[in-house]
Design an enzyme around this catalytic site. Structure first.
Site, short mmCIF file in Angstrom:
data_model
loop_
_atom_site.label_atom_id
_atom_site.label_comp_id
_atom_site.label_asym_id
_atom_site.label_seq_id
_atom_site.Cartn_x
_atom_site.Cartn_y
_atom_site.Cartn_z
N THR A 274 0.84 -1.16 0.03
CA THR A 274 0.08 -0.02 -0.03
C THR A 274 0.96 1.21 -0.09
O THR A 274 2.11 1.10 0.13
CB THR A 274 -0.97 0.00 1.18
OG1 THR A 274 -0.26 0.39 2.41
CG2 THR A 274 -1.68 -1.42 1.37
N CYS A 275 0.34 2.45 -0.28
CA CYS A 275 1.01 3.71 -0.05
C CYS A 275 1.16 4.19 1.24
O CYS A 275 1.91 5.22 1.43
CB CYS A 275 0.08 4.49 -1.05
SG CYS A 275 -1.45 5.28 -0.42
N ASP A 276 0.76 3.39 2.20
CA ASP A 276 0.84 4.06 3.58
C ASP A 276 2.24 3.57 4.27
O ASP A 276 2.55 2.43 4.07
CB ASP A 276 -0.33 3.42 4.45
CG ASP A 276 -0.74 4.34 5.72
OD1 ASP A 276 0.39 4.61 6.33
OD2 ASP A 276 -1.62 4.45 5.95
#
Length: 422
Positions: A352-354
């Site tokens: 994910t981009c987190d």
């Protein structure tokens, strides 16, 4: 197993958690069996993460508990509702299940001949009505007088209720303490026991020592607390439910033998101020399914030396690693791998981009690990599948069955004497 799966498909109340759209996500390979993870990746070359179940490990765990626990064994449904593992548990003799929501009870109720316990201490009025009138559930947990009143009202003053008062007990050497959200103590507990006794056909006490409890004395302390409350309340108790908490084996956690837990529980139960007909119940989740499932991931990038970017993470099946610090066992899956290659510590980053999607480990892998390699992350059968989300569009998994042994097994030590004497 096939008959169990077929029966479940007829009555399943919710769709499975795996994707079935095609080879790009691996969904079409569901239920295929492989001898090892290497055989699976060689044949499938999956692009998405894969849940690799070992139903035989779940069955072995269930048989051990049924044989050794001095009472009834109810599986904690929330730990993993994979049809493969449920089938193994059921086939081994588990016919009681602890559910915590309407969705879980609807799903579990499709299993033939099961007995369900609704042990979440706070339930909606709708959930209580559905459980009692639609699914014939008599067994409920509670920890407040308000919840007791809800149960009485929504079951229309039923006279056949099995009510368990959840008490708070110390969480000693547990990875996930659970005493802060639920459980009543002191005079409130005494008063609640008396009031519950007045309306219950069967009165029970229940507690939870905390998830992944590594030392048996935690149960001894919990029994002592329950004993004090029974004496002070002056009530007759028909059942004691000790909840879950039984541990599994992880890289960073080596708990006591399960047989040591059983010894403490037997000794503690013998001292309780209850009749010889008092039922004893446990609700293991982690200990039954943790080692019965692995996660197979692919390395998308090796960055800055020992950072591995993989195709699942903390928003997926590795929640416990990202947010609770669990260090799962790992092994590199590659044809012709040198077994003597030195291992080095790595950390994982999810897809994910987190930026919190990080599993710091350390995970020990061969120093040559590179983009395109596959890694088996073991012993994620407890809560891995259950906690996976669809954040950023991820969270799709294939399902396969592996026929080899888990990387770690807490049952190996328990069964070793049997093997030596065979």
């Amino acid at each position: 197993m096939q008959a169990f799966i077929a029966a479940r498909k007829v009555g399943t109340a919710r769709p499975p958690q795996t994707n079935t759209d095609g080879p790009s996500s691996g969904g079409s390979f569901a239920m295929e069996k492989f001898a090892t993870a290497l055989e699976m990746v060689t044949e499938m070359k999956p692009e998405g993460p894969v849940f690799a179940a070992r139903p035989h490990a779940a069955g072995r765990a269930a048989r051990w508990f049924i044989k050794n626990f001095p009472g009834e064994v109810a599986y904690a449904y929330k730990a993993n509702s994979s049809v493969f593992l449920l089938g193994a548990l059921y086939g081994a003799g588990i016919t009681q299940f602890d559910v915590a929501s309407v969705a879980e009870l609807e799903d579990a109720a499709t299993i033939p001949g099961v007995r369900l316990h609704f042990m979440h201490p706070v339930k909606s009025r709708y959930a209580i009505r559905r459980a009692y009138f639609d699914y014939d559930i008599k067994c409920f947990a509670l920890d407040t007088e308000e919840e007791l009143q809800k149960i009485v009202e929504e079951t229309e003053g039923a006279k056949d209720l099995e009510l368990f008062v959840r008490i708070s007990v110390p969480a000693k050497n547990s990875r996930v303490p659970l005493e802060h959200k639920f459980g009543v103590t002191g005079q409130k507990a005494q008063r609640l026991l008396v009031k519950t006794r007045q309306v219950a056909d069967e009165l029970g006490i229940t507690f939870h020592v905390g998830s992944q409890t590594t030392t048996p004395d935690a149960y001894g302390m919990a029994f002592e607390e329950a004993k004090k409350l029974i004496v002070k309340a002056g009530v007759v108790v028909d059942a004691i439910d000790i909840g879950g908490g039984f541990p599994s084996r992880y890289t960073d956690s080596v708990p006591a033998r399960l047989s040591d837990f059983i010894d403490v529980i037997k000794a503690s139960m013998a001292k309780m101020p209850v009749t010889e007909h008092c039922r004893l119940i446990c609700e293991p989740g982690r200990a039954l399914v943790a080692e019965a499932e692995s996660l197979i991931v692919k390395v998308d990038l090796r960055k800055s030396g020992n950072q591995l970017f993989i195709n699942d993470g903390g928003y997926g099946a590795l929640f416990d690693s990202a947010h609770m610090g669990f260090v799962f066992p790992v092994r590199l899956i590659r044809e012709g791998l040198d077994p003597n290659e030195p291992l080095e510590p790595f950390e994982f980053w999810g897809p994910t981009c987190d930026s919190i999607d990080r599993m710091k480990g350390p995970f020990m892998l061969p120093r040559s690990v590179r983009e395109g390699d596959y890694i088996e992350i073991g012993n994620i059968g407890a809560y891995g599948r259950a906690l996976a989300t669809r954040f950023n569009g991820y969270g799709q998994y294939a399902d396969v069955i592996l026929q080899d042994e888990p990387m770690y097994s807490i049952y190996a030590e328990e069964l070793a004497p049997v093997a030596r004497n065979a």
